[in-house]
Design an enzyme around this catalytic site. Structure first.
Site, PDB file in Angstrom:
ATOM      1  N   HIS A 101      32.427  35.718  41.467  1.00  0.00           N
ATOM      2  CA  HIS A 101      31.450  36.706  41.008  1.00  0.00           C
ATOM      3  C   HIS A 101      30.664  36.035  39.871  1.00  0.00           C
ATOM      4  O   HIS A 101      31.222  35.194  39.154  1.00  0.00           O
ATOM      5  CB  HIS A 101      32.098  37.938  40.384  1.00  0.00           C
ATOM      6  N   ASP A 104      32.536  36.052  36.672  1.00  0.00           N
ATOM      7  CA  ASP A 104      33.763  35.242  36.590  1.00  0.00           C
ATOM      8  C   ASP A 104      33.443  33.885  35.984  1.00  0.00           C
ATOM      9  O   ASP A 104      34.315  33.225  35.437  1.00  0.00           O
ATOM     10  CB  ASP A 104      34.352  34.904  37.982  1.00  0.00           C
ATOM     11  N   GLU A 232      32.076  43.886  52.482  1.00  0.00           N
ATOM     12  CA  GLU A 232      33.551  43.918  52.422  1.00  0.00           C
ATOM     13  C   GLU A 232      33.979  45.378  52.322  1.00  0.00           C
ATOM     14  O   GLU A 232      33.873  45.996  51.259  1.00  0.00           O
ATOM     15  CB  GLU A 232      34.027  43.124  51.209  1.00  0.00           C
ATOM     16  N   GLU A 268      39.250  42.476  54.152  1.00  0.00           N
ATOM     17  CA  GLU A 268      40.384  42.268  53.226  1.00  0.00           C
ATOM     18  C   GLU A 268      41.590  43.049  53.729  1.00  0.00           C
ATOM     19  O   GLU A 268      41.506  44.262  54.008  1.00  0.00           O
ATOM     20  CB  GLU A 268      40.008  42.713  51.812  1.00  0.00           C
ATOM     21  N   HIS A 271      42.554  46.219  51.871  1.00  0.00           N
ATOM     22  CA  HIS A 271      41.580  47.293  52.069  1.00  0.00           C
ATOM     23  C   HIS A 271      41.802  47.961  53.427  1.00  0.00           C
ATOM     24  O   HIS A 271      41.631  49.168  53.569  1.00  0.00           O
ATOM     25  CB  HIS A 271      40.156  46.757  51.986  1.00  0.00           C
ATOM     26  N   ASP A 296      39.477  38.189  53.230  1.00  0.00           N
ATOM     27  CA  ASP A 296      40.138  38.170  51.930  1.00  0.00           C
ATOM     28  C   ASP A 296      41.619  38.337  52.205  1.00  0.00           C
ATOM     29  O   ASP A 296      42.096  39.418  52.588  1.00  0.00           O
ATOM     30  CB  ASP A 296      39.607  39.286  51.014  1.00  0.00           C
ATOM     31  N   ASP A 307      45.521  49.204  45.745  1.00  0.00           N
ATOM     32  CA  ASP A 307      45.050  47.854  46.025  1.00  0.00           C
ATOM     33  C   ASP A 307      45.830  46.877  45.146  1.00  0.00           C
ATOM     34  O   ASP A 307      45.360  46.468  44.090  1.00  0.00           O
ATOM     35  CB  ASP A 307      43.547  47.807  45.720  1.00  0.00           C
ATOM     36  N   ASP A 309      46.743  43.813  45.808  1.00  0.00           N
ATOM     37  CA  ASP A 309      46.280  42.412  45.880  1.00  0.00           C
ATOM     38  C   ASP A 309      47.409  41.406  45.768  1.00  0.00           C
ATOM     39  O   ASP A 309      47.346  40.468  44.952  1.00  0.00           O
ATOM     40  CB  ASP A 309      45.235  42.130  44.785  1.00  0.00           C
ATOM     41  N   ASP A 338      42.190  36.655  47.778  1.00  0.00           N
ATOM     42  CA  ASP A 338      41.828  37.695  46.804  1.00  0.00           C
ATOM     43  C   ASP A 338      43.147  38.364  46.387  1.00  0.00           C
ATOM     44  O   ASP A 338      43.445  39.494  46.773  1.00  0.00           O
ATOM     45  CB  ASP A 338      40.860  38.699  47.449  1.00  0.00           C
TER      46      ASP A 338
HETATM   47  C1  XUL Z   1      38.002  44.478  45.123  1.00  0.00           C
HETATM   48  C2  XUL Z   1      37.698  43.243  45.849  1.00  0.00           C
HETATM   49  C3  XUL Z   1      36.662  42.358  45.254  1.00  0.00           C
HETATM   50  C4  XUL Z   1      35.774  41.722  46.254  1.00  0.00           C
HETATM   51  C5  XUL Z   1      34.616  40.960  45.654  1.00  0.00           C
HETATM   52  O1  XUL Z   1      38.954  45.279  45.721  1.00  0.00           O
HETATM   53  O2  XUL Z   1      38.296  42.951  46.852  1.00  0.00           O
HETATM   54  O3  XUL Z   1      37.289  41.417  44.455  1.00  0.00           O
HETATM   55  O4  XUL Z   1      36.477  40.850  47.078  1.00  0.00           O
HETATM   56  O5  XUL Z   1      33.860  41.726  44.808  1.00  0.00           O
HETATM   57 CO    CO Z   2      38.202  41.326  48.178  1.00  0.00          CO
END
Ligand code: XUL
Ligand code: CO
Length: 441
Positions: A101, A104, A232, A268, A271, A296, A307, A309, A338
């Site tokens: 991003h 970042d 996404e 993702e 998600h 992702d 989420d 991750d 991610d």
């Molecule tokens: C948030 C997510 C983000 C995107 C990029 O849930 O997955 O990090 O991948 O903005």
């Molecule tokens: Co993501």
């Protein structure tokens, strides 16, 4: 050049008999799988934000991991140290791509002109590193959800000034992505959604998002961006209702606004499960629409349901993912982790072990998926399951378009009660998957 991860060697493939936690046990980039190198089928990417930024801060406490890399956070010295540490990290793991991003990469200033000048400086520095290491950019994006100005979204905001600010961020993030040769550009609809219909005009907001994406597409193509734009999808979090709920919703939106030739989907895993789907369901929906772009790679936790991750650990899920990827002929994008370490895994060594886990999990998934395909039993079962449409007269008439409601009614009347469809044999198929997975060497 300062070494940031002094005690970590370059991570090598040692095979499944190895007990070395700092080695790959399954990921062997040179190994051929169906004639292709494993490293080429699995283009892994480092997520700048989690790996170089996330320190374990949560709603209940401050960070536990040190991501300062010897510099004061919020400075350009720190931003550069992150570049150095990040490239050392990717080189030691043999990771070929990164994703970022805008915020970042550099500390954000209130004045976008200052932030943009910082982005110019850091992207010059990153470009030098890319040239000397051969590491590439998978995709870039703009963070249009953290700053309080985006409380009502970016494209979906009720403020024309905030909308313009979002457009300015997209413009610059695209400039940087093109400068770094990124293969893709992502829109995760951070806060593109709503909390209550009492204050929301959904139609207006969706059309404004489409306007922003169209402007991005047009600008990107104008400055020479040849890659894919991605949406996404995510169903909720941070907003109660997120507009890009899942792949089917996002694809419908892209088609409705004439964006489906320039956009694909970045799926993702966490998600997908938040949307009540499996990872492989989302991948299949993209694939059948010709819109499977990038992944992702992470996983959620069914006990928590948000989420989380986490790094991929679930070999079944990775196997079903790789089945979809192989059947679709591979990804034009890559596998971006991610994912973040759990808060108690706060050391630099844990960062490496997390990537080793994720890369080995996907290597196992690839090997298992390849075996399932060459075993052939599952694919031939699915094909046979629909055979009545191909080897009966009535089935053929449906497939070739000759059938009408009248002709099918006449057939039904002759039948009496039709026989039950053939068994789905789910348990037998699951048993085959276990045979393949645990017969693996
Ligand atoms: C948030 C997510 C983000 C995107 C990029 O849930 O997955 O990090 O991948 O903005
Ligand atoms: Co993501």
């Amino acid at each position: 050049m300062k070494e940031y991860f002094e005690n970590i060697p370059a991570i090598k493939f040692e095979g499944s008999d190895s007990k070395n936690p700092l080695a790959f046990h399954f990921y062997d980039p040179e190994r051929l799988v169906s004639g292709k190198k494993m490293g080429d089928i699995l283009p892994f990417a480092m997520a700048w934000w989690h790996n170089l930024g996330a320190n374990g801060t949560d709603m209940f406490g401050r960070g536990a991991a040190d991501k300062s890399f010897g510099q004061k956070e919020g400075t350009m010295e720190h931003a550069k140290a992150k570049v150095d540490a990040g490239f050392e990290f990717m080189q030691k793991l043999g990771i070929k791509y990164f994703c970022f991003h805008d915020v970042d990469l550099v500390p954000e200033s209130d004045d976008i002109k200052i932030t943009n000048a910082r982005l110019d400086e850091i992207s010059d520095y990153i470009l030098l590193k890319m040239k000397s290491t051969g590491i590439k950019c998978l995709w870039g994006t703009a963070n249009m959800f953290s700053n309080p100005r985006y409380m009502n979204g970016a494209g979906s905001t009720n403020s024309a000034d905030v909308y313009s600010f979002a457009a300015a961020q997209v413009k610059k993030a695209l400039d940087v992505t093109v400068k770094l040769g990124g293969k893709g550009y992502v829109f995760w609809g951070g806060r593109e959604g709503y909390e209550t219909l009492l204050n929301t005009d959904i139609k207006f907001e969706l059309e404004n998002i489409a306007r922003l994406l169209t402007m991005a597409r047009d600008y990107g193509r104008k400055i020479g961006f040849k890659g894919d734009f991605y949406i996404e999808p995510k169903p909720k979090e941070p907003m109660k209702h997120q507009y890009d709920f899942d792949a089917a919703t996002a694809i419908g939106f892209l088609k409705a606004h004439g964006l489906d030739r320039d956009f694909k989907i970045n799926v993702e895993a966490n998600h997908a499960t938040l949307a009540g789907h499996t990872f492989e369901h989302e991948l299949r929906i993209c694939a059948i629409n010709g819109m499977l772009g990038s992944i992702d790679a992470n996983q959620g936790d069914p006990c928590l349901g948000w989420d989380t991750d986490e790094f991929p650990f679930d070999v079944y899920s990775a196997t079903f993912c790789m089945l979809e990827v192989l059947r679709a002929g591979g990804l034009s994008g890559g596998f971006n982790f991610d994912a973040k370490c759990r808060r108690p895994s706060y050391t630099h060594e844990d960062m490496f072990k997390a990537y080793i886990l994720g890369m080995d999990t996907f290597a196992l998934g690839l090997l298992a998926a390849d075996k399932i395909i060459s075993d052939g039993r599952i694919d031939s079962f699915v094909k046979d399951r629909y055979s009545s449409f191909f080897d009966t007269k009535i089935g053929k008439s449906i497939m070739d378009g000759a059938a009408t409601l009248e002709s099918l009614s006449a057939h039904a009347e002759k039948l009496g009660a039709p026989a039950l469809p053939s068994s789905g044999r789910q348990e037998e198929l699951q048993h085959i998957v276990n045979d393949v997975l645990f017969g693996l060497r």
